[in-house]
Design an enzyme around this catalytic site. Structure first.
Site, PDB file in Angstrom:
ATOM      1  N   ARG A 103       0.700  -1.269   0.034  1.00 42.96           N
ATOM      2  CA  ARG A 103       0.140   0.124  -0.043  1.00 42.96           C
ATOM      3  C   ARG A 103       0.939   1.403   0.010  1.00 42.96           C
ATOM      4  NH1 ARG A 103      -2.175   1.155   5.728  1.00 42.96           N
ATOM      5  NH2 ARG A 103      -0.565  -0.231   7.104  1.00 42.96           N
ATOM      6  N   LYS A 122       1.674   6.690   0.919  1.00 42.19           N
ATOM      7  CA  LYS A 122       1.153   5.608   1.404  1.00 42.19           C
ATOM      8  C   LYS A 122      -0.239   5.368   1.751  1.00 42.19           C
ATOM      9  CE  LYS A 122       2.214   3.258   5.977  1.00 42.19           C
ATOM     10  NZ  LYS A 122       3.085   2.940   7.102  1.00 42.19           N
ATOM     11  N   ASP A 134      -6.309  -4.210   1.098  1.00 40.15           N
ATOM     12  CA  ASP A 134      -6.667  -3.285   0.127  1.00 40.15           C
ATOM     13  C   ASP A 134      -5.831  -2.198  -0.463  1.00 40.15           C
ATOM     14  OD1 ASP A 134      -6.604  -1.892   2.183  1.00 40.15           O
ATOM     15  OD2 ASP A 134      -8.806  -1.654   2.710  1.00 40.15           O
ATOM     16  N   GLY A 135      -4.705  -2.179   0.077  1.00 30.08           N
ATOM     17  CA  GLY A 135      -3.597  -1.038  -0.532  1.00 30.08           C
ATOM     18  C   GLY A 135      -4.272   0.313   0.185  1.00 30.08           C
ATOM     19  N   ARG A 192       5.112  10.839   1.902  1.00 32.29           N
ATOM     20  CA  ARG A 192       6.192  10.499   2.729  1.00 32.29           C
ATOM     21  C   ARG A 192       7.620  10.485   1.873  1.00 32.29           C
ATOM     22  NH1 ARG A 192       6.361   4.468   5.522  1.00 32.29           N
ATOM     23  NH2 ARG A 192       6.377   3.332   3.386  1.00 32.29           N
ATOM     24  N   ASP A 269      11.385  -6.335   6.732  1.00 30.40           N
ATOM     25  CA  ASP A 269      10.805  -5.431   5.735  1.00 30.40           C
ATOM     26  C   ASP A 269      10.626  -4.054   6.168  1.00 30.40           C
ATOM     27  OD1 ASP A 269       8.938  -6.957   7.352  1.00 30.40           O
ATOM     28  OD2 ASP A 269       7.487  -5.869   6.227  1.00 30.40           O
ATOM     29  N   ASN A 270      10.846  -3.785   7.388  1.00 30.20           N
ATOM     30  CA  ASN A 270      10.579  -2.654   7.983  1.00 30.20           C
ATOM     31  C   ASN A 270      12.084  -1.846   8.623  1.00 30.20           C
ATOM     32  OD1 ASN A 270       7.860  -2.517   7.643  1.00 30.20           O
ATOM     33  ND2 ASN A 270       7.319  -3.372   9.836  1.00 30.20           N
TER      34      ASN A 270
HETATM   35  P1  AMP Z   1       3.716  -4.145   7.904  1.00 29.19           P
HETATM   36  O1  AMP Z   1       3.905  -4.963   8.804  1.00 29.19           O
HETATM   37  O2  AMP Z   1       2.863  -2.676   8.214  1.00 29.19           O
HETATM   38  O3  AMP Z   1       5.243  -3.240   7.321  1.00 29.19           O
HETATM   39  O4  AMP Z   1       3.088  -4.693   6.508  1.00 29.19           O
HETATM   40  C1  AMP Z   1       3.918  -5.714   5.994  1.00 29.19           C
HETATM   41  C2  AMP Z   1       3.450  -5.950   4.707  1.00 29.19           C
HETATM   42  O5  AMP Z   1       1.948  -5.890   4.317  1.00 29.19           O
HETATM   43  C3  AMP Z   1       3.890  -4.875   3.880  1.00 29.19           C
HETATM   44  O6  AMP Z   1       4.251  -5.418   2.630  1.00 29.19           O
HETATM   45  C4  AMP Z   1       2.601  -3.795   3.370  1.00 29.19           C
HETATM   46  O7  AMP Z   1       2.884  -3.418   2.289  1.00 29.19           O
HETATM   47  C5  AMP Z   1       1.568  -4.868   3.395  1.00 29.19           C
HETATM   48  N1  AMP Z   1       0.374  -4.158   3.976  1.00 29.19           N
HETATM   49  C6  AMP Z   1       0.090  -3.645   5.097  1.00 29.19           C
HETATM   50  N2  AMP Z   1      -1.168  -3.223   5.107  1.00 29.19           N
HETATM   51  C7  AMP Z   1      -1.751  -3.269   3.869  1.00 29.19           C
HETATM   52  C8  AMP Z   1      -2.993  -2.852   3.090  1.00 29.19           C
HETATM   53  N3  AMP Z   1      -3.937  -2.192   3.788  1.00 29.19           N
HETATM   54  N4  AMP Z   1      -2.967  -3.089   2.144  1.00 29.19           N
HETATM   55  C9  AMP Z   1      -2.143  -4.021   1.080  1.00 29.19           C
HETATM   56  N5  AMP Z   1      -0.711  -4.227   1.872  1.00 29.19           N
HETATM   57  C10 AMP Z   1      -0.514  -4.033   3.283  1.00 29.19           C
HETATM   58 MG    MG Z   2       5.943  -2.073   6.360  1.00 34.23          MG
END
Ligand code: AMP
Ligand code: MG
Length: 518
Positions: A103, A122, A134-135, A192, A269-270
């Site tokens: 997203r 974002k 849903d992105g 961002r 990934d973060n």
């Molecule tokens: P995060 O733990 O928030 O860093 O998310 C882990 C992964 O999930 C990343 O690849 C994000 O891009 C994906 N992600 C989180 N929330 C959404 C969302 N609402 N729609 C699509 N991808 C998401």
């Molecule tokens: Mg992330």
């Protein structure tokens, strides 16, 4: 609005050949072209003037319809090709395979005053990496990211930045507590900014797929644009690259420990390849000093990403990056040496950081003991970290005693004599140690106040801004944005934000309990 563009990422790195925006595994590519989704009623509710200025965007331009449309994804800036990145990651200790910008959509790169900035939205709609989601992003998490990134910047913590916060005008369905009670919330988009949004996971995905060719292309690009001082890529330079990433990651985490920031989801990934704080999700600020605290309800069981464990998790993540870069270096011992250095550097830098918080500027072999004793004492009863360290600079000798730090205790009236005794004995040691310092009390106070912030984005403060914004009032967002531009300064008119978390916020969702649902 005329931006000065230079799109190095899309012009130098391999793109996904498939142009269709379908969810899938993407191979042999660093990114996929994808356009943001149009939204029904975009509205900019805040912009960071500092950031706009650094991008060469004037205040007047930030108020234009063109700005609004570009930074909510409703208009594509001429001659640019938005894209989402492919990355993988270790989540909570396990390899999770391909993740990617689910997203986040990158718009373009702005070059201004010899700096290159990547611009990303974002919450601007789905991408090939959206998996089952849903992105989109909701207002509450967008406010938290928007405000915190700018606050961290002004605290001197390496971070990605925020340019704008907008409502999309669309509603988004979310189950905040993952308990089967989804509800509609306002959708929002943060634009961002960062010199790079590359993460450890961008390198891991190629290594996991044995795609050394693209691993090398991506690493060479990263060195060329972000570590150019290391020279032309070679085995040695790849190793030095890893060494620098390790150093920058540690530096960032030492800052987190200093200001009491808990990231909450330190998955690979973060983790930014530039050691920047990235992806503000279920993060939190320490109220009571507690090594065991995590704001993330998803992590409540194991507390993997608790405050006291962040330095270890940085190392664990670097170990994964070492594995990913191994095919380019092909030697284990030098990689292991870098990881061993992280540990010794952590000991050294953590000690130096804590000494600066306490106002110790001379050498003393007992300092580590004094600090450990303090950390134990701080955890005896709930003691506000920010208030404690800030007020400690008013301590000059034993006579000022417990009084100086009284405000930091959440329940001072009921503190047992036993605990008071332990505090008094630590303060006695502290007073004695201060006598060895050469600076005057005033000089020491100034130095301590430059590392111990007076104002941070307390969890309940963000929630107050969210609750008001949900009702259409954005004043608090602006108030906190301005307050947090000068976190180390006394702001007598804002003394009310230098206060312990109110009781109502103790167990409130959003204040002490945060999930990844955003
Ligand atoms: P995060 O733990 O928030 O860093 O998310 C882990 C992964 O999930 C990343 O690849 C994000 O891009 C994906 N992600 C989180 N929330 C959404 C969302 N609402 N729609 C699509 N991808 C998401
Ligand atoms: Mg992330």
């Amino acid at each position: 609005m005329q931006l000065s563009l230079n799109n190095t990422f899309t012009s130098e790195l391999p793109a996904d050949k498939i142009l269709e925006n379908s969810r899938r595994q993407v191979h042999n590519a660093v990114f996929s072209y994808v356009n943001p989704k149009k939204t029904s009623a975009p509205k900019v509710i805040h912009t960071s003037k500092e950031m706009a200025n650094q991008l060469g965007i004037s205040l007047k331009e930030t108020k234009s319809d063109f700005f609004k449309n570009v930074f909510t994804g409703n208009k594509i800036y001429p001659n640019t090709t938005p894209f989402a990145m492919c990355y993988g990651g270790h989540q909570f200790g396990n390899w999770a395979g391909q993740l990617g910008d689910g997203r986040a959509i990158n718009l373009f790169e702005i070059e201004h005053q010899n700096k290159n900035w990547k611009v990303q939205l974002k919450g601007a709609g789905e991408t090939p990496y959206s998996r089952t989601a849903d992105g989109l992003a909701v207002l509450r998490s967008s406010i938290r990211e928007y405000l915190c990134a700018e606050a961290m910047y002004h605290l001197g913590v390496p971070t990605t930045r925020s340019l704008s916060l907008s409502l999309s005008g669309d509603n988004v369905l979310r189950d905040i507590l993952y308990n089967g009670n989804p509800a509609y919330e306002k959708g929002a988009i943060v634009s961002r900014i960062s010199p790079s949004f590359l993460r450890f996971g961008n390198f891991e995905i190629f290594a996991a797929r044995n795609d050394v060719k693209n691993l090398k292309i991506l690493t060479d690009y990263t060195i060329k644009h972000h570590f150019a001082h290391l020279g032309k890529p070679s085995k040695e330079v790849y190793l030095k690259f890893f060494q620098e990433v390790s150093k920058q990651t540690l530096e960032m985490i030492i800052h987190w420990q200093r200001v009491g920031f808990v990231h909450g989801v330190m998955n690979t990934d973060n983790m930014s390849i530039l050691g920047l704080t990235i992806d503000y999700g279920p993060y939190g600020w320490l109220e009571g000093f507690d090594f065991g605290w995590t704001p993330n309800t998803t992590d409540r069981q194991n507390k993997r990403y608790r405050y006291g464990n962040q330095p270890n998790m940085g190392l664990w993540n670097l170990f994964q990056l070492a594995n990913a870069l191994y095919p380019l270096i092909e030697e284990i011992p030098p990689l292991e040496n870098v990881l061993a250095d992280y540990k010794t550097d952590f000991e050294k830098q953590s000690l130096a950081m804590m000494k600066s918080k306490l106002g110790f500027f001379t050498e003393n072999k007992n300092d580590l003991g004094i600090i450990q004793n303090l950390e134990d004492t701080l955890q005896l009863v709930e003691t506000d970290m920010t208030i404690f360290f800030r007020n400690l600079s008013n301590f000059s000798d034993q006579n000022t005693g417990l009084k100086v730090i009284e405000d930091a205790f959440y329940n001072f009236e009921n503190i047992s004599d036993e605990v008071k005794k332990l505090w008094n004995s630590w303060l006695k040691i502290y007073a004695k140690r201060l006598q060895e310092e050469k600076l005057s009390h005033q000089q020491r106070k100034e130095k301590m106040n430059a590392v111990n912030p007076k104002y941070v984005l307390r969890n309940y403060m963000a929630q107050l801004a969210i609750d008001a914004a949900d009702k259409g009032n954005y004043d608090l967002i602006d108030e906190f944005y301005i307050l947090l531009k000068k976190p180390y300064e006394e702001q007598p008119e804002n003394e009310k934000w230098f206060a312990k978390r109110p009781e109502w916020a103790r167990h409130k969702v959003g204040c002490s309990m945060l999930s990844c649902s955003s």
